[in-house]
Design a protein around this motif. Structure first.
Motif, mmCIF file in Angstrom:
data_model
loop_
_atom_site.group_PDB
_atom_site.id
_atom_site.type_symbol
_atom_site.label_atom_id
_atom_site.label_comp_id
_atom_site.label_asym_id
_atom_site.label_seq_id
_atom_site.Cartn_x
_atom_site.Cartn_y
_atom_site.Cartn_z
ATOM 1 N N ASN A 234 0.805 -1.220 0.000
ATOM 2 C CA ASN A 234 0.000 0.000 0.000
ATOM 3 C C ASN A 234 0.841 1.274 0.000
ATOM 4 O OD1 ASN A 234 0.952 -0.261 2.565
ATOM 5 N ND2 ASN A 234 -0.999 0.042 3.585
ATOM 6 N N MET B 170 2.787 4.396 -1.522
ATOM 7 C CA MET B 170 2.577 5.206 -2.714
ATOM 8 C C MET B 170 3.941 5.688 -3.219
ATOM 9 S SD MET B 170 -0.735 5.278 -3.017
ATOM 10 C CE MET B 170 -1.296 6.697 -3.906
ATOM 11 N N CYS C 152 5.570 8.218 -10.276
ATOM 12 C CA CYS C 152 6.036 7.806 -11.597
ATOM 13 C C CYS C 152 7.239 8.675 -11.980
ATOM 14 C CB CYS C 152 4.913 7.968 -12.617
ATOM 15 S SG CYS C 152 5.398 7.615 -14.315
ATOM 16 N N ILE D 2 2.818 11.163 -11.244
ATOM 17 C CA ILE D 2 1.589 10.755 -10.571
ATOM 18 C C ILE D 2 1.923 9.680 -9.534
ATOM 19 C CG2 ILE D 2 0.966 8.940 -12.204
ATOM 20 C CD1 ILE D 2 -1.936 9.827 -11.916
ATOM 21 N N TYR D 3 1.228 9.703 -8.406
ATOM 22 C CA TYR D 3 1.460 8.735 -7.350
ATOM 23 C C TYR D 3 0.436 7.613 -7.430
ATOM 24 C CZ TYR D 3 5.028 11.384 -4.957
ATOM 25 O OH TYR D 3 6.195 12.004 -4.641
ATOM 26 N N CYS D 4 0.928 6.377 -7.329
ATOM 27 C CA CYS D 4 0.092 5.181 -7.334
ATOM 28 C C CYS D 4 0.649 4.204 -6.314
ATOM 29 C CB CYS D 4 0.096 4.504 -8.708
ATOM 30 S SG CYS D 4 -0.574 5.495 -10.032
ATOM 31 N N GLU D 5 -0.141 3.174 -6.001
ATOM 32 C CA GLU D 5 0.348 2.137 -5.109
ATOM 33 C C GLU D 5 1.423 1.321 -5.811
ATOM 34 O OE1 GLU D 5 -2.768 -0.231 -3.503
ATOM 35 O OE2 GLU D 5 -3.656 1.459 -2.428
ATOM 36 N N ASP E 158 0.537 -1.394 -8.319
ATOM 37 C CA ASP E 158 0.000 -0.967 -9.609
ATOM 38 C C ASP E 158 1.064 -0.385 -10.531
ATOM 39 O OD1 ASP E 158 -2.513 -1.688 -8.716
ATOM 40 O OD2 ASP E 158 -2.966 0.325 -7.959
ATOM 41 N N MET E 159 2.275 -0.206 -10.025
ATOM 42 C CA MET E 159 3.345 0.427 -10.793
ATOM 43 C C MET E 159 4.156 -0.609 -11.559
ATOM 44 S SD MET E 159 3.021 3.653 -10.030
ATOM 45 C CE MET E 159 4.498 4.616 -10.141
ATOM 46 N N TYR F 169 10.060 3.513 -10.983
ATOM 47 C CA TYR F 169 8.650 3.167 -11.062
ATOM 48 C C TYR F 169 7.943 3.996 -12.128
ATOM 49 C CZ TYR F 169 9.032 0.519 -6.729
ATOM 50 O OH TYR F 169 9.365 -0.410 -5.780
ATOM 51 N N CYS G 294 3.919 4.550 -14.046
ATOM 52 C CA CYS G 294 2.497 4.297 -13.830
ATOM 53 C C CYS G 294 1.865 3.519 -14.985
ATOM 54 C CB CYS G 294 1.741 5.603 -13.598
ATOM 55 S SG CYS G 294 1.734 6.699 -15.036
ATOM 56 N N SER G 295 2.462 3.558 -16.163
ATOM 57 C CA SER G 295 1.878 2.890 -17.322
ATOM 58 C C SER G 295 2.974 2.544 -18.333
ATOM 59 C CB SER G 295 0.839 3.785 -17.990
ATOM 60 O OG SER G 295 1.463 4.942 -18.512
#
Length: 68
Positions: free
Chosen positions: A34, A36, A39, A44-47, A50-51, A58, A60-61
């Motif tokens: 969990n 964060m 990217c 952008i911040y993600c868990e 999901d990275m 890291y 994000c996509s």
């Protein structure tokens, strides 16, 4: 002269005790599911789960990974 000494003392206390340095986590074993992270391309911040981890960075996509 006393004012300069007071200002220098306040600056030293600020930089030593108050100002925090950003912590960069680049190792998946140091992070939890969990946590964060940002990217490397767009910020952008993600868990963490999901990275995409590539070269200890890291993303994000796949699009951000390709742009870097």
């Amino acid at each position: 002269m006393q004012w300069i000494l007071v200002i220098v003392l306040i600056a030293v206390v600020y930089f030593i005790f108050i100002k925090k340095k950003p912590q960069v986590k680049h190792n998946k074993k140091d992070t939890q599911a969990n946590d964060m992270v940002g990217c490397q391309q767009c910020g952008i911040y993600c868990e963490v789960d999901d990275m995409i981890l590539s070269n200890n960075k890291y993303y994000c996509s796949q699009e951000c990974l390709k742009r870097s």
